[in-house]
Design a protein around this motif. Sequence first.
Motif, PDB file in Angstrom:
ATOM      1  N   ARG A  30     -24.796  53.133 -18.662  1.00 25.50           N
ATOM      2  CA  ARG A  30     -25.987  52.264 -18.663  1.00 25.50           C
ATOM      3  C   ARG A  30     -26.927  52.635 -19.809  1.00 25.50           C
ATOM      4  N   ALA A  31     -27.122  53.923 -20.028  1.00 29.46           N
ATOM      5  CA  ALA A  31     -27.985  54.384 -21.119  1.00 29.46           C
ATOM      6  C   ALA A  31     -27.414  53.981 -22.468  1.00 29.46           C
ATOM      7  N   ALA A  32     -26.076  54.081 -22.615  1.00 28.61           N
ATOM      8  CA  ALA A  32     -25.440  53.692 -23.880  1.00 28.61           C
ATOM      9  C   ALA A  32     -25.607  52.195 -24.124  1.00 28.61           C
ATOM     10  N   LEU A  33     -25.503  51.405 -23.067  1.00 28.74           N
ATOM     11  CA  LEU A  33     -25.671  49.958 -23.180  1.00 28.74           C
ATOM     12  C   LEU A  33     -27.094  49.615 -23.596  1.00 28.74           C
ATOM     13  N   GLU A  34     -28.061  50.269 -22.976  1.00 31.83           N
ATOM     14  CA  GLU A  34     -29.461  50.028 -23.318  1.00 31.83           C
ATOM     15  C   GLU A  34     -29.740  50.418 -24.766  1.00 31.83           C
ATOM     16  N   ALA A  35     -29.160  51.528 -25.227  1.00 36.60           N
ATOM     17  CA  ALA A  35     -29.349  51.954 -26.611  1.00 36.60           C
ATOM     18  C   ALA A  35     -28.749  50.946 -27.579  1.00 36.60           C
ATOM     19  N   ALA A  36     -27.582  50.392 -27.216  1.00 35.15           N
ATOM     20  CA  ALA A  36     -26.943  49.393 -28.066  1.00 35.15           C
ATOM     21  C   ALA A  36     -27.796  48.126 -28.146  1.00 35.15           C
ATOM     22  N   MET A  37     -28.371  47.728 -27.017  1.00 36.83           N
ATOM     23  CA  MET A  37     -29.247  46.552 -27.012  1.00 36.83           C
ATOM     24  C   MET A  37     -30.492  46.810 -27.854  1.00 36.83           C
ATOM     25  N   ALA A  38     -31.054  48.009 -27.747  1.00 41.01           N
ATOM     26  CA  ALA A  38     -32.238  48.355 -28.539  1.00 41.01           C
ATOM     27  C   ALA A  38     -31.926  48.304 -30.039  1.00 41.01           C
ATOM     28  N   ALA A  39     -30.724  48.737 -30.411  1.00 41.87           N
ATOM     29  CA  ALA A  39     -30.326  48.681 -31.821  1.00 41.87           C
ATOM     30  C   ALA A  39     -30.239  47.232 -32.301  1.00 41.87           C
ATOM     31  N   THR A  40     -29.764  46.334 -31.437  1.00 38.06           N
ATOM     32  CA  THR A  40     -29.697  44.917 -31.797  1.00 38.06           C
ATOM     33  C   THR A  40     -31.097  44.333 -31.955  1.00 38.06           C
ATOM     34  N   VAL A  41     -32.022  44.764 -31.112  1.00 38.76           N
ATOM     35  CA  VAL A  41     -33.417  44.335 -31.257  1.00 38.76           C
ATOM     36  C   VAL A  41     -33.941  44.731 -32.634  1.00 38.76           C
ATOM     37  N   GLU A  42     -33.616  45.935 -33.077  1.00 37.60           N
ATOM     38  CA  GLU A  42     -34.064  46.397 -34.389  1.00 37.60           C
ATOM     39  C   GLU A  42     -33.454  45.552 -35.504  1.00 37.60           C
ATOM     40  N   HIS A  43     -32.171  45.183 -35.360  1.00 36.70           N
ATOM     41  CA  HIS A  43     -31.528  44.333 -36.369  1.00 36.70           C
ATOM     42  C   HIS A  43     -32.214  42.966 -36.440  1.00 36.70           C
ATOM     43  N   ALA A  44     -32.562  42.417 -35.276  1.00 36.36           N
ATOM     44  CA  ALA A  44     -33.251  41.120 -35.259  1.00 36.36           C
ATOM     45  C   ALA A  44     -34.627  41.231 -35.906  1.00 36.36           C
ATOM     46  N   LEU A  45     -35.312  42.335 -35.665  1.00 36.41           N
ATOM     47  CA  LEU A  45     -36.630  42.541 -36.290  1.00 36.41           C
ATOM     48  C   LEU A  45     -36.499  42.732 -37.796  1.00 36.41           C
ATOM     49  N   ASP A  46     -35.418  43.388 -38.245  1.00 28.67           N
ATOM     50  CA  ASP A  46     -35.188  43.520 -39.687  1.00 28.67           C
ATOM     51  C   ASP A  46     -34.986  42.143 -40.322  1.00 28.67           C
ATOM     52  N   ALA A  47     -34.247  41.287 -39.632  1.00 27.34           N
ATOM     53  CA  ALA A  47     -34.036  39.930 -40.138  1.00 27.34           C
ATOM     54  C   ALA A  47     -35.347  39.145 -40.146  1.00 27.34           C
ATOM     55  N   LEU A  48     -36.173  39.347 -39.115  1.00 28.12           N
ATOM     56  CA  LEU A  48     -37.485  38.702 -39.070  1.00 28.12           C
ATOM     57  C   LEU A  48     -38.352  39.163 -40.231  1.00 28.12           C
ATOM     58  N   LYS A  49     -38.346  40.459 -40.478  1.00 34.55           N
ATOM     59  CA  LYS A  49     -39.143  41.005 -41.576  1.00 34.55           C
ATOM     60  C   LYS A  49     -38.704  40.425 -42.919  1.00 34.55           C
ATOM     61  N   ALA A  50     -37.379  40.312 -43.126  1.00 35.40           N
ATOM     62  CA  ALA A  50     -36.860  39.731 -44.362  1.00 35.40           C
ATOM     63  C   ALA A  50     -37.306  38.279 -44.501  1.00 35.40           C
ATOM     64  N   SER A  51     -37.336  37.558 -43.382  1.00 31.60           N
ATOM     65  CA  SER A  51     -37.787  36.167 -43.392  1.00 31.60           C
ATOM     66  C   SER A  51     -39.258  36.076 -43.777  1.00 31.60           C
ATOM     67  N   ARG A  52     -40.062  36.977 -43.255  1.00 33.55           N
ATOM     68  CA  ARG A  52     -41.493  36.998 -43.575  1.00 33.55           C
ATOM     69  C   ARG A  52     -41.731  37.368 -45.041  1.00 33.55           C
ATOM     70  N   LEU A  53     -40.894  38.244 -45.578  1.00 37.05           N
ATOM     71  CA  LEU A  53     -41.018  38.598 -46.994  1.00 37.05           C
ATOM     72  C   LEU A  53     -40.677  37.405 -47.889  1.00 37.05           C
ATOM     73  N   ARG A  54     -39.702  36.599 -47.464  1.00 35.35           N
ATOM     74  CA  ARG A  54     -39.381  35.391 -48.238  1.00 35.35           C
ATOM     75  C   ARG A  54     -40.557  34.429 -48.237  1.00 35.35           C
ATOM     76  N   GLU A  55     -41.236  34.338 -47.103  1.00 40.94           N
ATOM     77  CA  GLU A  55     -42.440  33.502 -47.069  1.00 40.94           C
ATOM     78  C   GLU A  55     -43.493  34.071 -48.012  1.00 40.94           C
ATOM     79  N   GLY A  56     -43.609  35.399 -48.050  1.00 39.33           N
ATOM     80  CA  GLY A  56     -44.558  36.035 -48.957  1.00 39.33           C
ATOM     81  C   GLY A  56     -44.243  35.729 -50.417  1.00 39.33           C
ATOM     82  N   GLU A  57     -42.966  35.668 -50.767  1.00 36.66           N
ATOM     83  CA  GLU A  57     -42.574  35.334 -52.134  1.00 36.66           C
ATOM     84  C   GLU A  57     -43.053  33.939 -52.511  1.00 36.66           C
ATOM     85  N   GLN A  58     -43.020  33.021 -51.544  1.00 35.74           N
ATOM     86  CA  GLN A  58     -43.485  31.663 -51.804  1.00 35.74           C
ATOM     87  C   GLN A  58     -45.012  31.590 -51.858  1.00 35.74           C
TER      88      GLN A  58
END
Length: 299
Positions: A134-162
């Motif tokens: 269960r702990a390993a599953l939760e850690a894996a889900m948390a890592a996916t949350v971080e990947h989604a936030l990294d993608a969000l951050k990249a999206s916000r930086l593209r808006e900043g470029e514009q």
Amino acid sequence: MSNAISGQISGMTGFGRADGTLDGWTWTVEARSVNGRTLETRFRGPGGFDNLERLAKAAAQARLNRGQVTLGLQAKRAEGFEPAPRVNEAVLATYLRLANQLAEEGATPPSADGLLALRGVIEVAEEDEDADARAALEAAMAATVEHALDALKASRLREGEQLTPVIHDFVGAIEALVARAELEASAQTEAIRDRFTRRMADLAPEAPGLDERIFLEAAALATKADVREELDRLAAHVASARALLQQPPAGRKLDFLMQEFMREANTLCSKSATTALTGIGLELKAVIEQLREQVQNVE
């Protein structure tokens, strides 16, 4: 703490998505954000993973500075990995004892399928899942949350470029208007003197010491109408805006700077003694307002 690439501003609107899988589980994380004065993170996730919300909010705080962020995690278990049902022996024994008592009084004995259909007899053994798994599953889900936030951050930086060239253009327009205002302001003293001279000559053409009186009054009026300090501050604000754009995150400071820009533009208009300078001041206020609208998108 700066979370943007050095010298690159970030917007606050964006979207990111990431997927994950482990031990028969699959999940998807979607991260969205819109403008906000501070960082506010909302998380929605599956039941039984209570620690995920804390991890998600900490991950957002480590990457972002402002904006309203929504994180959603949807998870499901593949067929064949669902926990097997089991009979709760204690509950079943209680029902059997009651049924036997009723049967002794003449009631129809219960059937097996009838007993199994009673509430609490059949249950799903979720609690039997291994704690480490269960702990390993939760850690894996948390890592996916971080990947989604990294993608969000990249999206916000593209808006900043514009946003960056648009903001620079407005700052340049303000600088050009300040230069025009400086040229027009240099002629204000003479305009005030000429206007006051004509007025005094019409009202009291034969008054003794008229020339001296005109000179003193015109000088006093010119002092009140002097806009050099306002123009100097506007020029300084232009330099500050350009510097802040190279020092992200700068959204809060730019918000405050917009107020200072407008304050000086309002004072310039109130002190103006010529129609031309007033017109420049009004143009200046319009451009500052347009700049303010863009700055509200900056992290």
